[in-house]
Design an enzyme around this catalytic site. Structure first.
Site, PDB file in Angstrom:
ATOM      1  N   LEU A   5       0.846  -1.194   0.000  1.00  0.00           N
ATOM      2  CA  LEU A   5       0.000   0.000   0.000  1.00  0.00           C
ATOM      3  C   LEU A   5       0.879   1.241   0.000  1.00  0.00           C
ATOM      4  O   LEU A   5       1.995   1.231   0.540  1.00  0.00           O
ATOM      5  CB  LEU A   5      -0.916   0.004   1.229  1.00  0.00           C
ATOM      6  CG  LEU A   5      -1.877  -1.181   1.347  1.00  0.00           C
ATOM      7  CD1 LEU A   5      -2.874  -0.917   2.462  1.00  0.00           C
ATOM      8  CD2 LEU A   5      -2.597  -1.457   0.031  1.00  0.00           C
ATOM      9  N   GLY A  57       1.068  -5.185   1.425  1.00  0.00           N
ATOM     10  CA  GLY A  57       0.037  -5.211   0.385  1.00  0.00           C
ATOM     11  C   GLY A  57       0.497  -5.893  -0.895  1.00  0.00           C
ATOM     12  O   GLY A  57      -0.326  -6.438  -1.634  1.00  0.00           O
ATOM     13  N   ASN A  65       4.530  -7.625   6.745  1.00  0.00           N
ATOM     14  CA  ASN A  65       5.443  -7.044   7.731  1.00  0.00           C
ATOM     15  C   ASN A  65       4.846  -5.871   8.497  1.00  0.00           C
ATOM     16  O   ASN A  65       5.568  -5.079   9.093  1.00  0.00           O
ATOM     17  CB  ASN A  65       6.719  -6.578   7.004  1.00  0.00           C
ATOM     18  CG  ASN A  65       6.416  -5.525   5.947  1.00  0.00           C
ATOM     19  OD1 ASN A  65       5.370  -5.566   5.316  1.00  0.00           O
ATOM     20  ND2 ASN A  65       7.316  -4.578   5.742  1.00  0.00           N
ATOM     21  N   GLU A  66       3.515  -5.743   8.481  1.00  0.00           N
ATOM     22  CA  GLU A  66       2.863  -4.557   9.053  1.00  0.00           C
ATOM     23  C   GLU A  66       3.323  -4.226  10.468  1.00  0.00           C
ATOM     24  O   GLU A  66       3.536  -3.057  10.802  1.00  0.00           O
ATOM     25  CB  GLU A  66       1.327  -4.725   9.053  1.00  0.00           C
ATOM     26  CG  GLU A  66       0.659  -4.419   7.724  1.00  0.00           C
ATOM     27  CD  GLU A  66       0.731  -5.571   6.727  1.00  0.00           C
ATOM     28  OE1 GLU A  66       1.441  -6.556   6.981  1.00  0.00           O
ATOM     29  OE2 GLU A  66       0.063  -5.462   5.682  1.00  0.00           O
TER      30      GLU A  66
HETATM   31  C1  LIG Z   1      -8.567  -1.978   9.810  1.00  0.00           C
HETATM   32  C2  LIG Z   1      -7.495  -2.242  10.811  1.00  0.00           C
HETATM   33  C3  LIG Z   1      -6.471  -1.267  10.872  1.00  0.00           C
HETATM   34  C4  LIG Z   1      -5.754  -1.048   9.595  1.00  0.00           C
HETATM   35  C5  LIG Z   1      -4.398  -0.536   9.801  1.00  0.00           C
HETATM   36  C6  LIG Z   1      -3.740  -0.157   8.550  1.00  0.00           C
HETATM   37  C7  LIG Z   1      -3.393  -1.335   7.732  1.00  0.00           C
HETATM   38  C8  LIG Z   1      -2.531  -0.971   6.592  1.00  0.00           C
HETATM   39  C9  LIG Z   1      -1.968  -2.186   5.948  1.00  0.00           C
HETATM   40  C10 LIG Z   1      -0.754  -1.818   5.250  1.00  0.00           C
HETATM   41  C11 LIG Z   1      -0.323  -2.475   4.207  1.00  0.00           C
HETATM   42  C12 LIG Z   1       0.865  -2.066   3.472  1.00  0.00           C
HETATM   43  O1  LIG Z   1       1.098  -2.526   2.394  1.00  0.00           O
HETATM   44  S1  LIG Z   1       1.893  -0.925   4.179  1.00  0.00           S
HETATM   45  C13 LIG Z   1       3.301  -0.763   3.125  1.00  0.00           C
HETATM   46  C14 LIG Z   1       4.376  -1.715   3.567  1.00  0.00           C
HETATM   47  N1  LIG Z   1       5.448  -1.600   2.682  1.00  0.00           N
HETATM   48  C15 LIG Z   1       6.728  -1.673   3.056  1.00  0.00           C
HETATM   49  O2  LIG Z   1       7.064  -1.833   4.246  1.00  0.00           O
HETATM   50  C16 LIG Z   1       7.759  -1.501   1.977  1.00  0.00           C
HETATM   51  C17 LIG Z   1       8.645  -0.340   2.231  1.00  0.00           C
HETATM   52  N2  LIG Z   1       9.580  -0.202   1.164  1.00  0.00           N
HETATM   53  C18 LIG Z   1      10.731  -0.921   1.102  1.00  0.00           C
HETATM   54  O3  LIG Z   1      11.033  -1.781   1.925  1.00  0.00           O
HETATM   55  C19 LIG Z   1      11.648  -0.580  -0.012  1.00  0.00           C
HETATM   56  O4  LIG Z   1      11.278   0.695  -0.546  1.00  0.00           O
HETATM   57  C20 LIG Z   1      11.651  -1.610  -1.152  1.00  0.00           C
HETATM   58  C21 LIG Z   1      10.263  -1.908  -1.670  1.00  0.00           C
HETATM   59  C22 LIG Z   1      12.335  -2.906  -0.678  1.00  0.00           C
HETATM   60  C23 LIG Z   1      12.465  -1.033  -2.342  1.00  0.00           C
HETATM   61  O5  LIG Z   1      13.746  -0.596  -1.923  1.00  0.00           O
HETATM   62  P1  LIG Z   1      14.606   0.359  -2.833  1.00  0.00           P
HETATM   63  O6  LIG Z   1      15.925   0.526  -2.124  1.00  0.00           O
HETATM   64  O7  LIG Z   1      14.597  -0.138  -4.234  1.00  0.00           O
HETATM   65  O8  LIG Z   1      13.793   1.728  -2.890  1.00  0.00           O
HETATM   66  P2  LIG Z   1      13.661   2.835  -1.735  1.00  0.00           P
HETATM   67  O9  LIG Z   1      14.786   3.803  -1.894  1.00  0.00           O
HETATM   68  O10 LIG Z   1      13.466   2.210  -0.411  1.00  0.00           O
HETATM   69  O11 LIG Z   1      12.292   3.528  -2.127  1.00  0.00           O
HETATM   70  C24 LIG Z   1      12.154   4.376  -3.264  1.00  0.00           C
HETATM   71  C25 LIG Z   1      11.105   5.447  -2.958  1.00  0.00           C
HETATM   72  O12 LIG Z   1       9.845   4.811  -2.788  1.00  0.00           O
HETATM   73  C26 LIG Z   1       9.295   5.167  -1.528  1.00  0.00           C
HETATM   74  N3  LIG Z   1       8.489   4.034  -1.019  1.00  0.00           N
HETATM   75  C27 LIG Z   1       8.901   2.791  -0.764  1.00  0.00           C
HETATM   76  N4  LIG Z   1       7.876   2.025  -0.347  1.00  0.00           N
HETATM   77  C28 LIG Z   1       6.786   2.821  -0.339  1.00  0.00           C
HETATM   78  C29 LIG Z   1       5.426   2.615  -0.012  1.00  0.00           C
HETATM   79  N5  LIG Z   1       4.947   1.427   0.401  1.00  0.00           N
HETATM   80  N6  LIG Z   1       4.590   3.649  -0.121  1.00  0.00           N
HETATM   81  C30 LIG Z   1       5.039   4.858  -0.540  1.00  0.00           C
HETATM   82  N7  LIG Z   1       6.302   5.109  -0.856  1.00  0.00           N
HETATM   83  C31 LIG Z   1       7.185   4.104  -0.770  1.00  0.00           C
HETATM   84  C32 LIG Z   1      10.506   5.478  -0.670  1.00  0.00           C
HETATM   85  O13 LIG Z   1      10.130   6.306   0.411  1.00  0.00           O
HETATM   86  C33 LIG Z   1      11.382   6.187  -1.658  1.00  0.00           C
HETATM   87  O14 LIG Z   1      10.896   7.506  -1.802  1.00  0.00           O
HETATM   88  P3  LIG Z   1      11.808   8.767  -2.140  1.00  0.00           P
HETATM   89  O15 LIG Z   1      12.987   8.699  -1.212  1.00  0.00           O
HETATM   90  O16 LIG Z   1      10.909   9.934  -1.885  1.00  0.00           O
HETATM   91  O17 LIG Z   1      12.171   8.560  -3.583  1.00  0.00           O
END
Ligand SMILES: CCCCCCCCC/C=C/C(=O)SCCNC(=O)CCNC(=O)[C@H](O)C(C)(C)COP(=O)(O)OP(=O)(O)OC[C@H]1O[C@@H](n2cnc3c(N)ncnc32)[C@H](O)[C@@H]1OP(=O)(O)O
Length: 248
Positions: free
Chosen positions: A54, A99, A123-124
């Site tokens: 997400l 997500g 990993n939430e």
């Molecule tokens: C009802 C009950 C209660 C409900 C309670 C609520 C429930 C919600 C459930 C949530 C579900 C989810 O999916 S939550 C999302 C979880 N996702 C994650 O944890 C992934 C996080 N991202 C990563 O680990 C990494 O970015 C990865 C994907 C491995 C790629 O690594 P890289 O080194 O190639 O790239 P990065 O340099 O890290 O990222 C590049 C850019 O993208 C951005 N970016 C990375 N992931 C992003 C993301 N998910 N959303 C937005 N932006 C993101 C970074 O900030 C950087 O932005 P700039 O620096 O500005 O360029």
């Protein structure tokens, strides 16, 4: 044989923004209504990243109305994918946290590229947030209760060999064979008469989907209360800052 490929393309990390969710639903609906298509391969156009899950920026610092719209779109995509009449095969060619993993779990079969960087899981908890009950249900239905319990609490991201061992994916293959493997698996699934397979899929999945359908609005209200908390907003900001600083 009537197989479409949906390639997610929202650089740099294929985060599931409101726009991506909406377009994905529209594409799926078109394919569902076009009787020439019986199967879809879901994959990524971003090298090394299936989907970062997400879009955290959609859940941080926005209005209540925006959060509600976003969450409804997340629900909608999950429901459409989970109950799709098409055969869905995930060709996972990159990392898939949260997500991103959930999206693959809604498919009927998962093929993962054998690359130690391609972790997947819900990993939430590591972000200080909680996977909603229907994320949890989807994982339980795939890997079983005990594995899901441990994986969810610890926010585990599994490398390919582990993902295969716990049943989070069905096959791990060399990266250059992900697509061809997905295609040959698709042929096997399409060899089954559609109506029998579709009714069986429905039998397996409808009770889980119905739990959300019956309480969609309550689920949105719950999300709104949760995501608006100062402590949650702070956790998300800290996490986003950490991602951004990683580069600098
Ligand atoms: C009802 C009950 C209660 C409900 C309670 C609520 C429930 C919600 C459930 C949530 C579900 C989810 O999916 S939550 C999302 C979880 N996702 C994650 O944890 C992934 C996080 N991202 C990563 O680990 C990494 O970015 C990865 C994907 C491995 C790629 O690594 P890289 O080194 O190639 O790239 P990065 O340099 O890290 O990222 C590049 C850019 O993208 C951005 N970016 C990375 N992931 C992003 C993301 N998910 N959303 C937005 N932006 C993101 C970074 O900030 C950087 O932005 P700039 O620096 O500005 O360029």
């Amino acid at each position: 044989m009537g197989v479409a490929v949906i390639k997610l393309k929202n650089p740099p990390v294929n985060s599931l923004s409101l726009e991506v969710l909406t377009e994905f639903v529209i594409s799926l609906e078109k394919l569902e209504n076009d009787k020439t298509f019986r199967g879809v391969i879901v994959t990524s156009d971003c090298p090394g990243i299936f989907s970062a899950g997400l879009d955290l920026t959609e859940m941080c610092g926005k209005s209540q109305a925006h959060y509600a719209e976003y969450w409804r779109a997340v629900q909608e995509l999950w429901l459409r994918l989970y109950l799709s009449n098409l055969v869905l095969i995930a060709a996972i060619n990159g990392v898939s946290p949260a997500g991103g993993c959930l999206m693959s779990l809604t498919c009927d079969y998962r093929v993962l590229a054998d690359n130690p960087k391609y972790n997947m899981g819900l990993n939430e908890t590591l972000l200080g947030i909680v996977a909603p009950s229907w994320f949890k249900d989807t994982l339980v239905n795939t890997v079983g209760h005990r594995t899901a319990e441990r994986a969810l609490q610890l926010g585990l991201l599994f490398p390919p060999a582990e993902a295969l061992r716990v049943g989070m994916v069905d096959q791990v293959v060399p990266e250059d064979q992900v697509h061809s493997t997905a295609l040959s698996v698709m042929a096997q699934w399409l060899a089954v008469p559609d109506h029998a397979r579709q009714l069986t899929k429905n039998l397996m999945r409808k009770p889980t989907a119905d739990r959300l359908v019956k309480q969609r609005d309550a689920d949105i209200q719950y999300f709104l209360r949760f995501i608006s908390r100062d402590s949650i907003q702070k956790s998300l900001r800290v996490y986003l800052d950490k991602l951004r600083q990683k580069k600098g």
